[in-house]
Design a protein around this motif. Structure first.
Motif, PDB file in Angstrom:
ATOM      1  N   GLN A 138       0.801  -1.222   0.000  1.00 11.11           N
ATOM      2  CA  GLN A 138       0.000   0.000   0.000  1.00 11.11           C
ATOM      3  C   GLN A 138       0.834   1.271   0.000  1.00 11.11           C
ATOM      4  OE1 GLN A 138      -3.570   0.435   0.023  1.00 11.11           O
ATOM      5  NE2 GLN A 138      -3.393  -1.669  -0.722  1.00 11.11           N
ATOM      6  N   GLN A 139       2.150   1.138   0.002  1.00 10.62           N
ATOM      7  CA  GLN A 139       3.004   2.326   0.104  1.00 10.62           C
ATOM      8  C   GLN A 139       2.784   3.310  -1.042  1.00 10.62           C
ATOM      9  OE1 GLN A 139       7.044   0.999   0.643  1.00 10.62           O
ATOM     10  NE2 GLN A 139       6.719   0.418   2.777  1.00 10.62           N
ATOM     11  N   LYS A 140       2.504   2.803  -2.240  1.00 14.64           N
ATOM     12  CA  LYS A 140       2.261   3.686  -3.381  1.00 14.64           C
ATOM     13  C   LYS A 140       0.898   4.369  -3.284  1.00 14.64           C
ATOM     14  CE  LYS A 140       0.402   0.015  -6.373  1.00 14.64           C
ATOM     15  NZ  LYS A 140       0.412  -1.038  -5.310  1.00 14.64           N
ATOM     16  N   ASN A 141       0.035   3.870  -2.396  1.00 17.10           N
ATOM     17  CA  ASN A 141      -1.323   4.411  -2.271  1.00 17.10           C
ATOM     18  C   ASN A 141      -1.502   5.310  -1.050  1.00 17.10           C
ATOM     19  OD1 ASN A 141      -2.105   2.805  -4.502  1.00 17.10           O
ATOM     20  ND2 ASN A 141      -2.467   1.050  -3.146  1.00 17.10           N
TER      21      ASN A 141
END
Length: 236
Positions: A64-67
């Motif tokens: 989820q880091q990109k989100n």
């Protein structure tokens, strides 16, 4: 038993009783002091602090880091700050569901009873999926869809494990829960997570209330849930 030892034991026991009684009295006094609206908001402040996820023992899931985008970290201060259950876009809610917001003059005023900020006691955990060796705490609605008359929902919730707290999103379709998708986890206790949607995208703002013995923090995150909403609206 030696008289001197017996006397020391009695003195120790008496001191323990006094301390216990003082703790009960202090807790009762604190409950009384946080009973009314004016008492609850007296001295209540939301302070912006320069802290990182590492400072709060908080980690975003790799998937989820990109989100996820950190929008801010705030600390709640005041005699009744520890009684606050949830926060959303500048609003704060106490455990009985009473919600307060600041007006244009910077004063706390009673806002309304917001169903999206309702406390744990009014949520039925059996309505939410379980994760391995974790206890459900609460959840908030994120998105919903209806396909061929069948309603589907996307929610985000908190579970407590032995050594951490998990924040996870989950989809319910045709009364069946799909496996939760971990968004983040915290080594410090999390009380709640709320979601405020963006008007023009599949995203919005997550507000997490993290509570420890030393402080109460609000972690505010931008969250893009478009991939999950795409699954929500698929017909598979």
């Amino acid at each position: 038993m030696n008289y001197s030892i017996h006397k020391v034991l009695l003195s120790t026991l008496a001191a323990m009783v006094l301390v216990f009684a003082a703790d009960i009295s202090q807790a009762a006094q604190h409950a009384r002091n946080c009973a009314t609206n004016s008492e609850r908001t007296a001295g209540l402040r939301i302070l912006e602090v320069r802290k990182s996820f590492d400072d709060l023992l908080f980690k975003v899931s790799p998937s989820q880091q990109k989100n996820i985008l950190l929008l801010g970290i705030n600390t709640l201060e005041g005699p009744c700050a520890g009684e606050i259950y949830a926060s959303k876009m500048g609003q704060v809610a106490f455990s009985d569901g009473e919600v307060f917001s600041k007006n244009s003059d910077g004063e706390w005023v009673y806002f309304r009873n917001d169903p999206e900020l309702m406390p744990l006691s009014s949520i039925d955990p059996s309505h939410y999926p379980s994760t391995n060796n974790a206890s459900f705490i609460m959840a908030s609605s994120v998105d919903q869809s209806s396909i061929k008359g069948e309603s589907s929902t996307l929610s985000i919730g908190i579970w407590r494990m032995l050594d951490s707290y998990i924040v996870a999103a989950f989809i319910k379709r045709k009364n069946v829960y799909m496996p939760p998708v971990e968004v983040a986890r915290s080594a410090k206790p999390l009380k709640s997570v709320t979601f405020f949607p963006s008007p023009d995208s599949n995203g919005g703002v997550l507000s997490l209330l993290q509570n420890s013995e030393s402080e109460t923090s609000i972690i505010t995150l931008g969250w893009d849930h478009s991939a999950l909403s795409k699954i929500l609206r698929s017909q598979q």
